[in-house]
Design an enzyme around this catalytic site. Structure first.
Site, PDB file in Angstrom:
ATOM      1  N   ASP A  30       0.847  -1.189   0.000  1.00 23.58           N
ATOM      2  CA  ASP A  30       0.000   0.000   0.000  1.00 23.58           C
ATOM      3  C   ASP A  30       0.886   1.244   0.000  1.00 23.58           C
ATOM      4  O   ASP A  30       1.893   1.314   0.714  1.00 23.58           O
ATOM      5  CB  ASP A  30      -0.921   0.006   1.223  1.00 23.58           C
ATOM      6  CG  ASP A  30      -2.080   0.986   1.069  1.00 23.58           C
ATOM      7  OD1 ASP A  30      -3.226   0.538   0.979  1.00 23.58           O
ATOM      8  OD2 ASP A  30      -1.818   2.219   1.034  1.00 23.58           O
ATOM      9  N   GLY A  92     -15.353   3.462   3.746  1.00 23.45           N
ATOM     10  CA  GLY A  92     -13.949   3.823   3.563  1.00 23.45           C
ATOM     11  C   GLY A  92     -13.341   3.370   2.253  1.00 23.45           C
ATOM     12  O   GLY A  92     -12.138   3.557   2.041  1.00 23.45           O
ATOM     13  N   GLN A  93     -14.146   2.767   1.365  1.00 32.34           N
ATOM     14  CA  GLN A  93     -13.565   2.323   0.086  1.00 32.34           C
ATOM     15  C   GLN A  93     -13.299   3.533  -0.806  1.00 32.34           C
ATOM     16  O   GLN A  93     -14.163   4.398  -0.993  1.00 32.34           O
ATOM     17  CB  GLN A  93     -14.517   1.350  -0.632  1.00 32.34           C
ATOM     18  CG  GLN A  93     -13.900   0.750  -1.885  1.00 32.34           C
ATOM     19  CD  GLN A  93     -14.764  -0.325  -2.533  1.00 32.34           C
ATOM     20  OE1 GLN A  93     -15.883  -0.596  -2.095  1.00 32.34           O
ATOM     21  NE2 GLN A  93     -14.239  -0.938  -3.579  1.00 32.34           N
ATOM     22  N   HIS A  99     -10.352  -5.254  -3.269  1.00 35.97           N
ATOM     23  CA  HIS A  99      -9.031  -5.581  -2.746  1.00 35.97           C
ATOM     24  C   HIS A  99      -9.157  -5.894  -1.269  1.00 35.97           C
ATOM     25  O   HIS A  99     -10.044  -5.383  -0.583  1.00 35.97           O
ATOM     26  CB  HIS A  99      -8.057  -4.409  -2.949  1.00 35.97           C
ATOM     27  CG  HIS A  99      -8.589  -3.102  -2.485  1.00 35.97           C
ATOM     28  ND1 HIS A  99      -9.512  -2.374  -3.215  1.00 35.97           N
ATOM     29  CD2 HIS A  99      -8.378  -2.385  -1.357  1.00 35.97           C
ATOM     30  CE1 HIS A  99      -9.828  -1.267  -2.557  1.00 35.97           C
ATOM     31  NE2 HIS A  99      -9.157  -1.261  -1.413  1.00 35.97           N
ATOM     32  N   HIS A 101      -7.105  -5.612   2.237  1.00 38.58           N
ATOM     33  CA  HIS A 101      -5.952  -5.059   2.963  1.00 38.58           C
ATOM     34  C   HIS A 101      -5.425  -6.147   3.894  1.00 38.58           C
ATOM     35  O   HIS A 101      -6.190  -6.779   4.618  1.00 38.58           O
ATOM     36  CB  HIS A 101      -6.367  -3.870   3.837  1.00 38.58           C
ATOM     37  CG  HIS A 101      -6.895  -2.686   3.096  1.00 38.58           C
ATOM     38  ND1 HIS A 101      -6.142  -1.565   2.853  1.00 38.58           N
ATOM     39  CD2 HIS A 101      -8.114  -2.436   2.553  1.00 38.58           C
ATOM     40  CE1 HIS A 101      -6.867  -0.667   2.201  1.00 38.58           C
ATOM     41  NE2 HIS A 101      -8.069  -1.170   2.011  1.00 38.58           N
TER      42      HIS A 101
HETATM   43  P1  AMP Z   1      -9.681   1.498   0.041  1.00 44.54           P
HETATM   44  O1  AMP Z   1      -9.746   2.850   0.678  1.00 44.54           O
HETATM   45  O2  AMP Z   1     -10.138   0.373   0.907  1.00 44.54           O
HETATM   46  O3  AMP Z   1     -10.377   1.507  -1.321  1.00 44.54           O
HETATM   47  O4  AMP Z   1      -8.151   1.205  -0.213  1.00 44.54           O
HETATM   48  C1  AMP Z   1      -7.434   1.748  -1.264  1.00 44.54           C
HETATM   49  C2  AMP Z   1      -5.995   1.700  -0.873  1.00 44.54           C
HETATM   50  O5  AMP Z   1      -5.207   1.881  -2.034  1.00 44.54           O
HETATM   51  C3  AMP Z   1      -5.589   2.773   0.127  1.00 44.54           C
HETATM   52  O6  AMP Z   1      -5.086   2.163   1.306  1.00 44.54           O
HETATM   53  C4  AMP Z   1      -4.499   3.556  -0.617  1.00 44.54           C
HETATM   54  O7  AMP Z   1      -3.451   3.980   0.229  1.00 44.54           O
HETATM   55  C5  AMP Z   1      -4.043   2.545  -1.652  1.00 44.54           C
HETATM   56  N1  AMP Z   1      -3.461   3.126  -2.845  1.00 44.54           N
HETATM   57  C6  AMP Z   1      -3.919   4.175  -3.563  1.00 44.54           C
HETATM   58  N2  AMP Z   1      -3.126   4.396  -4.622  1.00 44.54           N
HETATM   59  C7  AMP Z   1      -2.149   3.461  -4.583  1.00 44.54           C
HETATM   60  C8  AMP Z   1      -1.015   3.157  -5.397  1.00 44.54           C
HETATM   61  N3  AMP Z   1      -0.733   3.880  -6.498  1.00 44.54           N
HETATM   62  N4  AMP Z   1      -0.216   2.133  -5.036  1.00 44.54           N
HETATM   63  C9  AMP Z   1      -0.496   1.400  -3.927  1.00 44.54           C
HETATM   64  N5  AMP Z   1      -1.556   1.626  -3.127  1.00 44.54           N
HETATM   65  C10 AMP Z   1      -2.362   2.645  -3.441  1.00 44.54           C
END
Ligand code: AMP
Length: 113
Positions: A30, A92-93, A99, A101
């Site tokens: 992440d 929070g998505q 995906h 976490h």
């Molecule tokens: P969510 O908020 O559950 O949709 O999670 C999305 C996640 O993607 C967040 O924890 C971000 O920090 C992560 N994220 C966003 N852009 C990138 C990226 N370019 N590379 C890796 N992680 C990312």
């Protein structure tokens, strides 16, 4: 349809730290880690959110969980980690490509915020 952020990472159009990849999924670090270990386990099939999954996705979803187990063993996480799926903006998505976490390496309180 424009690609999701994670499709661009899967297609190597955007760089990411790739921890694991097979024909079904990719695992990346992440970019904004919330724990010493914070990985994203991402199916290559675009399922916008878990609520959009169907019976046809059983194998993919099971595969993601087994990847979590295998990666946690490979990284020596001492069988101590948390998996989180944020489903929907109010939960929070922020990236609408399913995906999981994987968080580890610090105390993980309950209930989560
Ligand atoms: P969510 O908020 O559950 O949709 O999670 C999305 C996640 O993607 C967040 O924890 C971000 O920090 C992560 N994220 C966003 N852009 C990138 C990226 N370019 N590379 C890796 N992680 C990312």
């Amino acid at each position: 349809m424009s690609k999701t952020l994670f499709e661009k990472i899967i297609d190597k159009e955007i760089p990411a730290e790739i921890i694991f990849e097979d024909e079904i999924a990719i695992v990346i670090k992440d970019i904004n880690p919330q724990a010493p270990t914070h990985l994203l386990i991402i199916p290559k099939k675009v399922i916008p959110k878990l609520s959009d999954a169907t019976d046809n996705d059983k194998d993919v979803l099971g595969h993601l969980m087994l990847i979590a187990k295998d990666i946690s063993n490979q990284l020596g996480l001492d069988e101590t980690f948390r998996l989180v799926v944020n489903n929907g903006a109010k939960a929070g998505q922020s990236v609408f490509h399913l995906h999981i976490h994987l968080l580890s390496g610090r105390p993980l309180n309950w209930p989560p915020g």
